[in-house]
Design an enzyme around this catalytic site. Structure first.
Site, short mmCIF file in Angstrom:
data_model
loop_
_atom_site.label_atom_id
_atom_site.label_comp_id
_atom_site.label_asym_id
_atom_site.label_seq_id
_atom_site.Cartn_x
_atom_site.Cartn_y
_atom_site.Cartn_z
N ASN A 6 4.56 7.36 75.99
CA ASN A 6 3.59 7.92 75.04
C ASN A 6 3.17 6.79 74.12
O ASN A 6 3.89 6.44 73.18
CB ASN A 6 4.26 9.07 74.26
CG ASN A 6 3.36 9.65 73.20
OD1 ASN A 6 2.18 9.31 73.12
ND2 ASN A 6 3.92 10.53 72.37
N LYS A 8 0.83 6.72 72.02
CA LYS A 8 0.32 7.20 70.73
C LYS A 8 -0.96 6.45 70.34
O LYS A 8 -1.72 6.07 71.23
CB LYS A 8 1.40 7.11 69.65
CG LYS A 8 2.70 7.80 70.10
CD LYS A 8 3.71 7.98 68.99
CE LYS A 8 4.97 8.64 69.56
NZ LYS A 8 5.97 8.93 68.54
N HIS A 92 3.09 17.97 70.95
CA HIS A 92 3.95 16.92 70.37
C HIS A 92 4.17 17.23 68.88
O HIS A 92 3.26 17.74 68.21
CB HIS A 92 3.29 15.55 70.55
CG HIS A 92 4.21 14.42 70.20
ND1 HIS A 92 4.45 14.05 68.89
CD2 HIS A 92 4.96 13.61 70.96
CE1 HIS A 92 5.31 13.04 68.88
NE2 HIS A 92 5.64 12.76 70.13
N GLU A 94 4.06 15.44 66.37
CA GLU A 94 3.05 14.85 65.47
C GLU A 94 1.77 15.69 65.47
O GLU A 94 1.08 15.78 64.45
CB GLU A 94 2.77 13.39 65.90
CG GLU A 94 3.95 12.49 65.54
CD GLU A 94 4.17 11.30 66.46
OE1 GLU A 94 3.27 10.94 67.24
OE2 GLU A 94 5.28 10.73 66.41
N GLU A 164 12.33 16.83 71.96
CA GLU A 164 12.20 15.70 71.05
C GLU A 164 12.61 16.12 69.65
O GLU A 164 11.77 16.64 68.89
CB GLU A 164 10.76 15.20 71.03
CG GLU A 164 10.25 14.74 72.38
CD GLU A 164 9.13 13.72 72.23
OE1 GLU A 164 9.30 12.61 72.73
OE2 GLU A 164 8.12 14.03 71.60
N GLY A 170 10.90 7.92 66.48
CA GLY A 170 10.46 6.73 65.75
C GLY A 170 11.41 6.31 64.65
O GLY A 170 11.07 5.48 63.82
N SER A 210 13.54 7.95 70.17
CA SER A 210 14.25 6.67 70.12
C SER A 210 15.06 6.38 71.38
O SER A 210 16.14 5.79 71.30
CB SER A 210 15.12 6.57 68.87
OG SER A 210 14.33 6.72 67.70
N GLY A 231 8.34 6.62 73.24
CA GLY A 231 7.30 6.17 72.33
C GLY A 231 7.38 4.67 72.14
O GLY A 231 6.88 3.89 72.94
N GLY A 232 8.06 4.25 71.08
CA GLY A 232 8.12 2.83 70.71
C GLY A 232 8.48 1.91 71.86
O GLY A 232 7.83 0.86 72.06
P1 PGA Z 1 9.97 7.28 70.03
O1 PGA Z 1 8.84 8.41 70.26
O2 PGA Z 1 10.50 6.91 71.40
O3 PGA Z 1 9.23 6.15 69.36
O4 PGA Z 1 11.01 7.87 69.16
C1 PGA Z 1 9.00 9.41 71.23
C2 PGA Z 1 7.84 10.36 71.16
O5 PGA Z 1 7.36 10.66 70.06
O6 PGA Z 1 7.37 10.85 72.20
#
Ligand code: PGA
Length: 251
Positions: A6, A8, A92, A94, A164, A170, A210, A231-232
């Site tokens: 992802n 983002k 998601h 967010e 999640e 994050g 994470s 994500g990251g």
């Molecule tokens: P993250 O994000 O791996 O940076 O924690 C995961 C996500 O929001 O899908």
């Protein structure tokens, strides 16, 4: 096993092209792991052009529940199909937190995605306050039902759920493998209630929050963890590929 990146609202076009190209070129045949890249809308077509014909597929990060019309700034399932998407992330945290998405709006989108042949990656997860109050299982079960109740089971491999925990996204803080496994088993039993035990066994439940090369093996070796939504660590080829390899080992 499915590993989805992802991206983002990150990267510019050259960086997105470079990342997609590096992942495609360095991926040894990852079967039985499915790899999905989810860039910003503006890069979907370019990324699809780069990975088309390889083992990597492309997903969007959101979509609208209607197919066409006066919805300025939105994008529909058929538009996503027309640029090569096979998957779409829906609900998601967010989106829920910053854009007012609710279980009801997520359910409309899931139904529309299924209708148009996209595989929805339906995100659920509790906040830290909810976890500390002992409400995590109740909240997550409610989100699973809210997003999927009344949706016809779309078939093996056609529906994905991502757990999640909001406090792990994050933040560098990850759910422990035991915490994640317990919640995944709980989600699978909810799915069995909505569909059937046999169908629930064929729904990939991803962990997100994470996930990184250092914790991927421990998370992905849990029996009810069928992959990751990253994500990251998906914004650079090396850590993302290391997670794909962990999935191959756990496979
Ligand atoms: P993250 O994000 O791996 O940076 O924690 C995961 C996500 O929001 O899908």
């Amino acid at each position: 096993m499915l590993i989805a990146g992802n991206w983002k609202m990150n990267l510019d076009m050259p960086a997105a092209r470079h990342l997609a190209g590096s992942i495609r070129n360095s991926l040894e045949d990852p079967r039985p792991v499915e790899v999905v890249l989810c860039p910003a809308y503006a890069y979907l077509d370019a990324v699809y052009g780069l990975v088309h014909g390889s083992v990597v597929s492309v997903g969007a990060q959101n979509m609208h529940a209607q197919d066409a019309g006066a919805f300025t700034g939105e994008i529909s399932a058929s538009m996503l199909r027309s640029v090569g998407c096979s998957h779409v992330i829906l609900g998601h945290s967010e989106r829920r937190q910053y854009f007012g998405e609710t279980d009801a709006s997520v359910r409309e989108k899931v139904a529309q995605a299924v209708l148009f042949g996209l595989v929805p990656i339906v995100c659920v997860g509790e906040s830290l306050v909810e976890r500390d109050a002992g409400q995590a299982e109740r909240v997550v079960a409610g989100q699973v039902r809210g997003a999927l109740k009344g949706v016809a089971y779309p078939g093996k491999g056609r529906l994905v759920v991502a757990y999640e925990p909001v406090w792990a996204i994050g933040t560098g803080r990850t759910a422990s493998p035991d915490e994640a496994q317990a919640m995944h088993a709980h989600i699978r039993s909810e799915l069995a209630g909505l569909f059937s035990t046999g169908d629930a066994a064929h729904i990939d439940i991803l962990y997100g929050g994470s996930m990184k090369p250092e914790n991927a093996d421990d998370l992905l070796s849990q029996p009810d963890i069928d992959g990751g939504l990253i994500g990251g660590a998906s914004l650079q080829a090396d850590p993302f590929l290391a997670i794909v390899r962990a999935a191959m080992r756990a496979g």
